[in-house]
Write an enzyme that holds these catalytic residues in place. Structure first.
Site, PDB file in Angstrom:
ATOM      1  N   LYS A 212      13.476  10.834 -48.256  1.00 56.51           N
ATOM      2  CA  LYS A 212      12.260  10.004 -48.152  1.00 56.51           C
ATOM      3  C   LYS A 212      11.201  10.690 -47.285  1.00 56.51           C
ATOM      4  O   LYS A 212      10.021  10.773 -47.644  1.00 56.51           O
ATOM      5  CB  LYS A 212      12.637   8.636 -47.550  1.00 56.51           C
ATOM      6  CG  LYS A 212      11.468   7.766 -47.197  1.00 56.51           C
ATOM      7  CD  LYS A 212      10.710   7.338 -48.411  1.00 56.51           C
ATOM      8  CE  LYS A 212       9.398   6.681 -48.049  1.00 56.51           C
ATOM      9  NZ  LYS A 212       8.709   6.129 -49.198  1.00 56.51           N
ATOM     10  N   CYS A 266       2.340   5.255 -44.659  1.00 55.72           N
ATOM     11  CA  CYS A 266       3.534   6.053 -44.984  1.00 55.72           C
ATOM     12  C   CYS A 266       3.277   7.528 -44.733  1.00 55.72           C
ATOM     13  O   CYS A 266       3.898   8.140 -43.879  1.00 55.72           O
ATOM     14  CB  CYS A 266       3.903   5.841 -46.443  1.00 55.72           C
ATOM     15  SG  CYS A 266       4.016   4.101 -46.866  1.00 55.72           S
TER      16      CYS A 266
END
Ligand code: SAJ
Length: 431
Positions: A212, A266
Site C-alpha cells: 500500500k 493519502c
C-alpha cells in the site's frame, strides 16, 4: 464458513462504501464509528461524506435492514477496521486510532472471528495489533507468525480505491490480502469474495502493508518528477505540457501531470510512513515529498512576479487596484473535496500576503469553508473574467476548459488548462 454478521469499524471514505457493498450483497453489516453524527446520519439512510452513487446504495441497504450504524461495537463474525492513520509531529505515523479500534472490539471477539485491517499503516502494524489484542483478550489465541493456529484470524488488506469512483473500484480492483498465517489469508479472501470481482492476491501482512505504501509513494515520486520538470521548463522557457506530450510518445515513457502540489489524505501522507521507518534509505521518496510540498510556494512566487509585472505595466495602479482570480480549490479535478488541497493552501497564503482583492471560483461548492481567509470572495464562473486582472488556475476542473482561450490577461496556469502555448510555461500572456 460464511460471514453472517460483518462489522466495519470506521465509517469514513473507505469504511462506509465497504459496509455499503457488503450489505448490498445482503450481509448483515454493523457499522461502528465514534462520530455520533455520522452514525445518526447513516441510520437515517443518508451519508455524511461525498462519493458518487453512495447515497443511493446506503439508502437502500439501511431501508432493507442490512446496514445499521452504532457507536459501540457488537459481536460479529468478521471485523474490518478502516480508521484514519494520520501523522503527528515530524511526519511520524499515528496508529492510535487502530489501537482504539482494537480495544473497542476486543470485548466482542470470540473463537473463529476474523479481523482485517484496511487502514494505511506502517510496516509491522498488523503484528502490533496481535500484541494489543492478545493483551486485551488473554483467553483467546491471536496469530504472531505464519505457523500459528490462532482462535482469531488476522490479516492486512489495504484499500486502493480512487475517491470519485470508489464504488466501481471496490468491486473491480484486485486486492492484496496479507494474512498473518495462510489460513488468515484464506479467510480474508473468502470475505472479499463476497463483493470483489477483481483478483484477491495473497501475501503476508508485512508485504501487504508495504504494498500500500509503495503504490502511493510510486505515484508521489512520479508526480514529483512532473512537478520538477515544470519548474525546470519554466526556467528554460519551455512549455512543460508540450514537452511531456512529446516525451510520452516514447513507448516506455509515461510522465504524469504537474500541478499545484499533491493533495488529499493519502499520497501526501503515506510516503512519510516509509521515510519514518527507513530515514537513511528512503532518500528518493523523501525528496519527492519535499518537491511536491514546495510546489505551492513556488507558484505563490510566480503570482508575486505577475503582480509586480502588472504594476510596472500600469504605473497608475496600486496593489489595491489589482484583482486576482483563483480557479479551483479542490484537491484534484472534478471533485468537491477540499481536504488537504494545495489550492486551498495557495489561496489562503495569497490572501495573507496580497493587499488587493482575491476572487475565487470553485464550481463544486456553494460557500467557502470557515477555515479560509475571510477576505476571499467566492464567485460564480461567469462573474470571474469581468473583474480579474491576473488569473491563477489551480485545478483542472472540466468547467474551466476553454475559459481562457481569448484572454489577454496574465495567467498562471499550474495545471495545463490553457492550451495555447506562448513563450513561458507557467506565466502565459495570451495576446
Ligand atoms: N496529481 C497530480 N498529477 C497527476 C496525478 C495526480 O498533481 O498526474 C495530484 C492530484 O491533483 C491530487 C494528488 O495528486 O492533488 C492525489 O490525487 P490522485 O488522483 O493521484 O490520488 P488520490 O489521493 O485521490 O488516491 C490515491 C490513489 N493511489 C494511487 O493512485 C496509487 C488511490 O488508488 C488510493 O486508494 C488512494 O490514494 C488512497 O486511499 O490511498
Amino acid at each position: 464458513m460464511c460471514f453472517e454478521i460483518i462489522s466495519v469499524v470506521g465509517l469514513g471514505y473507505i469504511g462506509l462504501p465497504t459496509a455499503a457493498m457488503l450489505s448490498f450483497k445482503e450481509k448483515t453489516v454493523i457499522g461502528v464509528d465514534v462520530n455520533k453524527h455520522a452514525v445518526d446520519t447513516i441510520n437515517k439512510g443518508c451519508i455524511h461524506i461525498v462519493e458518487p452513487g453512495l447515497s443511493e446504495v446506503v439508502r437502500q441497504v439501511v431501508g432493507k435492514g442490512f446496514l445499521k450504524a452504532t457507536t459501540v461495537p457488537e459481536p460479529a463474525d468478521a471485523f474490518l477496521i478502516a480508521v484514519p492513520t494520520p501523522f503527528v509531529g515530524e511526519f511520524q505515523p499515528d496508529v492510535s486510532y487502530i489501537k482504539s479500534a482494537c480495544s473497542s472490539i476486543a470485548p466482542c471477539l470470540k473463537k473463529g472471528d476474523l479481523i482485517i485491517l484496511e487502514s494505511t499503516s506502517p510496516v509491522g502494524t498488523t503484528e502490533l495489533m496481535a500484541e494489543w489484542l492478545q493483551e486485551a483478550r488473554p483467553d483467546l489465541k491471536f496469530p504472531f507468525n505464519e505457523n500459528d493456529i490462532p482462535d482469531v484470524h488476522l490479516a492486512y488488506c489495504p484499500e486502493r480505491v480512487l475517491p470519485g469512483q470508489v464504488l466501481r473500484e471496490l468491486v473491480e480492483n484486485d486486492r492484496v490480502v496479507g494474512g498473518v498465517t495462510p489460513e488468515c489469508s484464506r479467510r480474508a479472501k473468502e470475505l472479499y469474495n463476497i463483493f470483489v470481482e477483481g483478483e484477491c492476491v495473497v501475501t503476508n501482512s508485512r508485504t501487504a502493508e508495504m504494498a500500500k505504501l509503495t503504490e502511493n509513494s510510486f505515484r508521489d515520486v512520479n508526480i514529483a518528477f512532473a512537478n520538477e520538470l515544470s519548474i525546470i521548463c519554466d526556467k528554460e522557457n519551455i512549455d512543460v505540457w508540450e514537452l511531456i506530450a512529446l516525451a510520452n510518445r516514447h513507448p516506455r515513457v509515461n510522465i504524469l501531470k504537474p500541478g499545484a502540489g499533491v493533495g488529499g489524505h493519502c499520497i501526501a501522507v503515506d510516503p512519510w510512513f516509509i521515510v519514518a521507518k527507513s530515514p537513511d534509505e528512503a532518500k528518493l521518496i523523501k525528496t519527492a515529498r519535499e518537491v511536491n510540498d514546495s510546489k505551492p510556494l513556488w507558484l505563490i512566487e510566480k503570482v508575486k512576479v505577475a503582480i509586480a509585472d502588472c504594476l510596472l505595466e500600469n504605473p497608475n495602479k496600486s496593489v489595491n487596484d489589482i484583482v486576482i482570480g483563483c480557479y479551483g480549490l479542490a484537491f484534484k479535478p472534478d471533485i468537491d473535496d477540499l481536504r488537504e488541497s494545495p489550492a486551498v493552501k495557495i489561496v489562503n497564503m495569497l490572501a495573507e500576503s496580497f493587499a488587493g482583492r482575491i476572487v475565487v471560483c470553485e464550481p463544486h461548492i456553494n460557500s467557502l469553508p470557515d477555515s479560509m481567509n475571510s477576505k476571499l470572495e467566492l464567485l460564480e464562473i461567469t462573474k470571474m473574467q469581468p473583474v480579474t486582472e491576473i488569473d491563477v488556475i489551480l485545478v483542472a476542473h472540466s468547467a474551466f476548459s476553454g475559459l481562457f482561450e481569448d484572454s489577454s490577461k496574465s495567467i498562471i496556469d499550474a495545471c495545463g488548462v490553457v492550451k495555447q502555448v506562448s513563450s513561458s510555461n507557467n506565466i502565459r500572456k495570451i495576446a
